[in-house]
Design a protein around this motif. Structure first.
Motif, PDB file in Angstrom:
ATOM      1  N   GLN A 719      -9.099  28.867 -46.154  1.00 16.56           N
ATOM      2  CA  GLN A 719      -8.744  27.336 -46.450  1.00 16.56           C
ATOM      3  C   GLN A 719      -7.661  27.173 -47.460  1.00 16.56           C
ATOM      4  O   GLN A 719      -7.433  27.967 -48.421  1.00 16.56           O
ATOM      5  CB  GLN A 719      -9.845  26.414 -46.725  1.00 16.56           C
ATOM      6  N   GLY A 720      -6.997  25.732 -47.509  1.00 11.34           N
ATOM      7  CA  GLY A 720      -6.073  25.782 -48.541  1.00 11.34           C
ATOM      8  C   GLY A 720      -5.253  24.390 -48.263  1.00 11.34           C
ATOM      9  O   GLY A 720      -5.749  23.647 -47.474  1.00 11.34           O
ATOM     10  N   VAL A 721      -4.284  24.263 -49.271  1.00 10.84           N
ATOM     11  CA  VAL A 721      -3.654  22.916 -49.219  1.00 10.84           C
ATOM     12  C   VAL A 721      -2.195  23.210 -49.009  1.00 10.84           C
ATOM     13  O   VAL A 721      -1.598  24.083 -49.802  1.00 10.84           O
ATOM     14  CB  VAL A 721      -3.868  22.136 -50.371  1.00 10.84           C
ATOM     15  N   VAL A 722      -1.544  22.116 -48.412  1.00  7.73           N
ATOM     16  CA  VAL A 722       0.209  22.311 -48.246  1.00  7.73           C
ATOM     17  C   VAL A 722       0.657  21.337 -49.091  1.00  7.73           C
ATOM     18  O   VAL A 722       0.253  20.286 -48.750  1.00  7.73           O
ATOM     19  CB  VAL A 722       0.352  22.099 -46.903  1.00  7.73           C
ATOM     20  N   ILE A 723       1.458  21.498 -50.061  1.00  4.35           N
ATOM     21  CA  ILE A 723       1.914  20.561 -50.852  1.00  4.35           C
ATOM     22  C   ILE A 723       3.612  20.610 -51.077  1.00  4.35           C
ATOM     23  O   ILE A 723       4.313  21.838 -50.636  1.00  4.35           O
ATOM     24  CB  ILE A 723       1.706  20.833 -52.396  1.00  4.35           C
ATOM     25  N   PRO A 724       4.413  19.718 -51.322  1.00  4.57           N
ATOM     26  CA  PRO A 724       5.662  19.834 -51.590  1.00  4.57           C
ATOM     27  C   PRO A 724       6.118  20.938 -52.600  1.00  4.57           C
ATOM     28  O   PRO A 724       5.526  20.969 -53.751  1.00  4.57           O
ATOM     29  CB  PRO A 724       6.158  18.419 -52.084  1.00  4.57           C
ATOM     30  N   HIS A 725       7.386  21.508 -52.507  1.00  5.20           N
ATOM     31  CA  HIS A 725       7.575  22.465 -53.524  1.00  5.20           C
ATOM     32  C   HIS A 725       7.922  22.107 -54.619  1.00  5.20           C
ATOM     33  O   HIS A 725       7.851  22.449 -55.884  1.00  5.20           O
ATOM     34  CB  HIS A 725       8.811  23.552 -52.750  1.00  5.20           C
ATOM     35  N   GLN A 726       8.261  20.699 -54.637  1.00  2.06           N
ATOM     36  CA  GLN A 726       8.859  20.057 -56.195  1.00  2.06           C
ATOM     37  C   GLN A 726       7.500  19.959 -57.039  1.00  2.06           C
ATOM     38  O   GLN A 726       7.867  19.665 -58.079  1.00  2.06           O
ATOM     39  CB  GLN A 726       9.500  18.755 -55.712  1.00  2.06           C
ATOM     40  N   ASN A 727       6.448  20.072 -56.334  1.00  2.00           N
ATOM     41  CA  ASN A 727       5.106  19.719 -57.158  1.00  2.00           C
ATOM     42  C   ASN A 727       4.519  20.710 -57.573  1.00  2.00           C
ATOM     43  O   ASN A 727       3.343  21.026 -58.371  1.00  2.00           O
ATOM     44  CB  ASN A 727       4.055  18.840 -56.273  1.00  2.00           C
ATOM     45  N   VAL A 728       5.183  21.988 -57.471  1.00  2.00           N
ATOM     46  CA  VAL A 728       4.553  23.233 -58.055  1.00  2.00           C
ATOM     47  C   VAL A 728       4.320  23.247 -59.622  1.00  2.00           C
ATOM     48  O   VAL A 728       3.640  23.474 -60.413  1.00  2.00           O
ATOM     49  CB  VAL A 728       5.227  24.437 -57.560  1.00  2.00           C
ATOM     50  N   LYS A 729       5.516  22.617 -60.113  1.00  2.00           N
ATOM     51  CA  LYS A 729       5.581  22.322 -61.462  1.00  2.00           C
ATOM     52  C   LYS A 729       4.486  21.578 -62.254  1.00  2.00           C
ATOM     53  O   LYS A 729       4.314  21.563 -63.464  1.00  2.00           O
ATOM     54  CB  LYS A 729       6.768  21.925 -62.100  1.00  2.00           C
TER      55      LYS A 729
END
Length: 812
Positions: A719-729
């Motif tokens: 399981q997991g979540v997909v997020i925008p790469h800009q939100n990693v920070k």
């Protein structure tokens, strides 16, 4: 299909490493003088304070908890200590117009001194003047004048009696006046006796009486002149005695205040009033009729009148002020800010005088600085309009607010205005500043300096040390235990979570201070002399526990299947979106099922939530962008003949924001391609018309919300979540997720394009166009393209068939 890498556990949480710093706890640190990260605001403040011109008042703009009031108070007190102390202001009696008390400005500290001198002066008057009028010398002079004028009066009366006797008329002195009676045989004649006289004798006596009566009138006129001369002489004697008695004291005061012309004039007016109205100091005789229950009597010799007109009302006392005054008014209602005129109940009536004029914060801050909350000023009636007039005119008049609006009867006072020279500092959110700036033309003239407070600061060596010093200052101010190095690191990590950025620290010190106080409580219970990381963690968890009941209820309904959310399996046209619920004191993430159905038609993409008015403008915009994406990518060589319905299932309240647009687009593509989406994933992110993923807010809460559901329904490891790469920070996730990511039990995938997202969620290559403009066979985009082509052809064919049928029916 390219291999998509999930984030490492070190990327989803940035630990604060303080090993290179020598301090072991906040005990080893000094206190901070100014707030960290507010250089821009401090520069604006210093610039505004340095300009001593009208209109250069300040507005400190920023959200609550940034330490605006603490910072401005610190700056002002340092500056004010170097400035001169402003003058005192006093109100005194106006002998020319008693309804308008005079305002006089005198050097600081002189007001209290002047008031004390006048109180002593009044005490001496009460003793010295009655004593002077009771003295032997005054009585002798008074008796001499009495004898002198009594002798003159007696001479006139004697002459009147002799004149009457020569004319056979007796002059009688009675309590009601002077009577004249004819004499018969040298005795007053009775009426009957007078009537028995012959006509000649009666006629002669009548003529004689008439002549005597004329002489009586002349005599009385002369006597009245003598009485007036006597009273004038007595008054002159009293004036001489009063002048002699008070002159020495008045002259002493005049000499003392010889450099203050306004006080000298007041002293001369007081002297003139004493001499003119000496009866104030003498026993008062009751000349009116006695009341039935109270016999008439003279007031005793020690009877004391208030002598209010000789008193001094210190309106603004700066005797104890060091430098310029700094006033922080927490309750700026009208009377607190502008002062008031109090009243006293006397014999059933409300009365007032100049000694009852009370100052407000405006006069206290005169010559210095006044700090108020902008919202409070706008909240209280009449305050904002009155404050503008004070700042525009540079003067302040104390007014009876109740009398202005007819709430009190009677004539009130109108004190003379005092000159005002001060800086007003408003504190408030940016919204208030912009509302006032745009809708009140006076505001931009009076508040020309705006100081904006930042909510975050970059994480650098200097800022880390300054932040640690700020923590030390909070501990000192709140009287709580110092923090060890682990506690400092944990509170900074919490600060980064608040800031929403791994590379920044939040300067919302209101929340930081609250957490430190609560952590100190748990440290005290543990018997620890230092606040450690576990105490910080416990404080944070307890705070969540106090606020997350609704979150627990929602998770319970999801776990029991009331809210339908899948965390395993695959479904066509169904995806787990993520939303944030903000309860004010607590925000949490909640998964939402988004579904899409596609079919032949020309309606395009239908947002069901919009149709039923449960969708906000930003969400509507996000859905409309999907049509632009489809048209750009798939409708360059064919018409877009499509009907699709998208909806947030089991949503019963307003939806807004565009963070679900990526999820909506992927579920739309899944429905068109007839490829199932993995339900063990959730996705959040905004998308533009070119298919680029855009950052969103609340990423930590969204990931944690889906993770908690996976834990409740069973963590499977995929399981997991997909997020925008800009939100990693922006990731600062809770430790349970960090451990799950570290152990490969939970995965977080950053993506840059919608193709990245659909590949992760379907396990199938998205596909790119080749040199011939075709998508590779079997890819998602190829399936979508084929479906749209099929829909367009079928739509066209259906139209032709329907047209033939319609024509056939017409021919029949």
């Amino acid at each position: 299909m390219k291999r998509h890498k999930s984030l490492k556990h070190t990327e989803v949480y940035k630990k604060t490493d303080l090993r290179k710093y020598k301090f072991k706890s906040t005990k080893d640190l000094g206190l901070c003088k100014d707030r960290i990260g507010q250089n821009r605001a401090i520069d604006s403040i210093m610039f505004g304070l340095s300009i001593k011109k009208q209109g250069y008042n300040l507005f400190l703009s920023g959200s609550p908890g940034l330490g605006k009031k603490t910072l401005i108070d610190s700056i002002l007190r340092r500056m004010a200590a170097k400035e001169k102390v402003p003058n005192d202001w006093c109100y005194v009696f106006n002998f020319d117009n008693p309804k308008e008390p005079k305002a006089i400005s005198i050097p600081p500290g002189k007001g209290k001194e002047f008031k004390s001198d006048m109180e002593d002066f009044i005490k001496l008057l009460r003793v010295d003047i009655p004593k002077a009028f009771e003295s032997k010398e005054f009585e002798e002079e008074k008796n001499k004048l009495s004898d002198k004028y009594s002798t003159q009066k007696e001479k006139y009366f004697k002459g009147l009696r002799e004149f009457g006797s020569k004319n056979s008329i007796q002059v009688q002195f009675t309590p009601t006046g002077i009577a004249t009676v004819p004499l018969v045989n040298n005795k007053p004649a009775q009426q009957q006796q007078f009537e028995n006289l012959d006509e000649e004798t009666k006629s002669k006596l009548r003529e004689n009486k008439k002549a005597v009566d004329s002489q009586v009138a002349i005599t009385l006129q002369n006597v009245r002149k003598i009485d007036k001369e006597y009273m004038d002489s007595i008054k002159e004697l009293q004036n001489q005695v009063a002048t002699f008695t008070v002159e020495g004291q008045i002259e002493t005061l005049i000499e003392k205040y010889k450099d203050l012309g306004n006080i000298i004039k007041q002293l001369k007016d007081i002297k003139n009033d004493i001499v003119t109205n000496i009866d104030k100091f003498l026993p008062q005789k009751n000349t009116g009729p006695a009341m039935p229950f109270m016999p008439a009597q003279n007031n005793p010799p020690d009877f004391k009148r208030p002598l209010t007109e000789y008193q001094v009302n210190i309106y603004t006392d700066n005797s104890g002020t060091k430098g310029a005054p700094v006033i922080v008014e927490s309750q700026p209602h009208y009377m607190n800010l502008f002062g008031t005129i109090e009243r006293e109940l006397v014999m059933g009536a409300m009365v007032t005088n100049f000694t009852l004029i009370q100052e407000g914060s405006i006069s206290k801050a005169n010559g210095g600085y006044l700090v108020v909350e902008a919202l409070d000023v706008l909240r209280f009636p009449f305050v904002w309009d009155t404050l503008k007039k004070v700042l525009e005119n540079g003067e302040h008049r104390v007014e009876d607010m109740y009398q202005q609006f007819g709430y009190t009867s009677g004539v009130g006072l109108k004190p003379q205005p005092i000159d005002i020279d001060l800086k007003v500092i408003f504190i408030g959110p940016g919204q208030i500043y912009h509302l006032l700036y745009n809708y009140d033309p006076d505001f931009k003239k009076l508040f020309k300096i705006k100081a904006e407070f930042d909510s975050t600061v970059e994480t650098e060596d200097k800022s880390v040390l300054e932040y640690a010093c700020t923590i030390k200052t909070i501990c000192e101010n709140e009287g709580i235990h110092d923090l060890d190095k682990s506690g400092i690191a944990r509170i900074m990590e919490y600060s980064s979570r608040l800031s929403g950025d791994q590379e920044k620290l939040s300067v919302h010190f209101g929340k930081i201070s609250q957490t430190l106080i609560e952590a100190d409580h748990w440290a005290t219970i543990d018997g620890s002399k230092l606040v450690k990381d576990e105490h910080i963690e416990k404080a944070l968890q307890k705070k969540i526990l106090r606020s997350n009941m609704i979150e627990d209820k929602i998770q319970e309904m999801i776990t029991k299947g009331t809210f339908m959310i899948d965390t395993d399996g695959s479904v066509i046209g169904q995806i787990n979106g993520l939303a944030v619920y903000n309860m004010g004191d607590y925000a949490f993430g909640k998964p939402s099922r988004i579904t899409c159905e596609t079919f032949m038609g020309n309606e395009g993409i239908v947002n069901i939530d919009r149709r039923v008015k449960l969708s906000g403008n930003i969400h509507d915009k996000g859905v409309l962008i999907l049509s632009g994406f489809l048209g750009r990518k798939f409708a360059q060589n064919k018409p877009l003949s499509l009907s699709a319905s998208i909806v947030f299932e089991q949503s019963y309240e307003m939806i807004d924001g565009d963070s679900a647009s990526a999820a909506e687009l992927i579920t739309l593509l899944s429905s068109l391609a007839e490829i199932p989406i993995k339900q063990n994933f959730a996705i959040t992110g905004s998308v533009n018309q070119k298919g680029m993923i855009q950052p969103i807010g609340g990423v930590n809460e969204k990931i944690e919300g889906f993770f908690d559901i996976c834990i409740a329904k069973g963590l499977t490891g995929d399981q997991g979540v997909v997020i925008p790469h800009q939100n990693v920070k922006n990731l600062m996730l809770k430790k349970e997720i960090i451990e799950a990511v570290k152990n490969k039990k939970f995965h977080i995938y950053p993506i840059k394009t919608i193709d990245d997202g659909i590949e992760i969620l379907t396990g199938i290559d998205a596909g790119k166009r080749n040199a011939n403009g075709k998508f590779r066979k079997g890819t998602i985009n190829e399936l979508v393209d084929s479906k749209l082509r099929e829909l367009a052809i079928n739509q066209k064919q259906f139209g032709k068939t329907q047209a033939k049928k319609d024509n056939g029916n017409d021919e029949e």
